[in-house]
Motif scaffolding. Structure first.
Motif, PDB file in Angstrom:
ATOM      1  N   SER A   2      -2.241  -1.922   1.026  1.00 51.76           N
ATOM      2  CA  SER A   2      -1.031  -1.695   0.252  1.00 51.76           C
ATOM      3  C   SER A   2      -1.263  -2.171  -1.172  1.00 51.76           C
ATOM      4  O   SER A   2      -1.788  -3.253  -1.389  1.00 51.76           O
ATOM      5  N   ILE A   5       3.517  -1.595  -3.911  1.00 49.26           N
ATOM      6  CA  ILE A   5       4.408  -0.677  -4.601  1.00 49.26           C
ATOM      7  C   ILE A   5       5.788  -0.776  -3.965  1.00 49.26           C
ATOM      8  O   ILE A   5       5.951  -0.502  -2.785  1.00 49.26           O
ATOM      9  N   ILE A   7      10.045   0.055  -4.023  1.00 50.57           N
ATOM     10  CA  ILE A   7      10.977   1.131  -4.343  1.00 50.57           C
ATOM     11  C   ILE A   7      12.353   0.495  -4.485  1.00 50.57           C
ATOM     12  O   ILE A   7      12.742  -0.333  -3.656  1.00 50.57           O
ATOM     13  N   ALA A  88      -0.165   0.029 -10.671  1.00 48.26           N
ATOM     14  CA  ALA A  88      -0.141  -0.682  -9.388  1.00 48.26           C
ATOM     15  C   ALA A  88      -1.363  -1.590  -9.240  1.00 48.26           C
ATOM     16  O   ALA A  88      -1.258  -2.684  -8.687  1.00 48.26           O
ATOM     17  N   THR A  94       7.111  -1.047  -9.367  1.00 46.38           N
ATOM     18  CA  THR A  94       8.361  -0.671  -8.707  1.00 46.38           C
ATOM     19  C   THR A  94       8.755   0.726  -9.160  1.00 46.38           C
ATOM     20  O   THR A  94       8.898   0.981 -10.362  1.00 46.38           O
ATOM     21  N   ARG A 111       5.309   7.051  -3.356  1.00 49.55           N
ATOM     22  CA  ARG A 111       4.600   5.893  -2.797  1.00 49.55           C
ATOM     23  C   ARG A 111       3.623   6.327  -1.707  1.00 49.55           C
ATOM     24  O   ARG A 111       2.500   5.823  -1.646  1.00 49.55           O
ATOM     25  N   GLU A 115      -0.346   5.539  -1.903  1.00 51.01           N
ATOM     26  CA  GLU A 115      -0.984   4.691  -0.883  1.00 51.01           C
ATOM     27  C   GLU A 115      -1.857   5.487   0.064  1.00 51.01           C
ATOM     28  O   GLU A 115      -2.659   4.907   0.788  1.00 51.01           O
TER      29      GLU A 115
END
Length: 116
Positions: A2, A5, A7, A88, A94, A111, A115
């Motif tokens: 990860s 990131i 949201i 990131a 965000t 996202r 990812e």
């Protein structure tokens, strides 16, 4: 792995740990001042096309098809995704959006792309 990131809805107060905040809506959110939005960047070009946004209408029944169509749109915007990946990689990112539905919106798809 990860990338960290997050949201967040633009209507929610930004967390101290939000890091670099990017608004991913094509249209500026109603009733939100630039100060209240507290975004570092407005990347309107990465938002879903107007046609796709209107077709989806935030209808969860259309979510799977929206995701597929939007991922196709995002595939043509590699440079914007790369820019987000860079943010990131340099710290917390965000993705900020205005939709009411926290599970069915473009930030979720972005996202996944970052990812994935």
């Amino acid at each position: 792995m990860s990338m960290g990131i997050a949201i967040k809805r633009v209507y929610d107060a930004p967390a101290k740990s939000a890091g670099f905040r990017v608004l991913v809506d094509r249209v500026w959110p109603r009733g939100v001042s630039k100060e209240k939005a507290a975004v570092d960047l407005w990347m309107k070009e990465i938002g879903p096309s107007t046609d796709l946004r209107k077709w989806f209408g935030h209808d969860p029944a259309r979510w799977d098809e929206f995701r597929k169509r939007y991922r196709d749109e995002l595939a043509a915007k590699r440079e914007l995704l790369d820019e987000l990946r860079t943010h990131a990689a340099n710290g917390r990112l965000t993705l900020v959006y205005s939709a009411r539905d926290e599970s069915h919106n473009q930030a979720v798809v972005i996202r996944e792309m970052l990812e994935g």
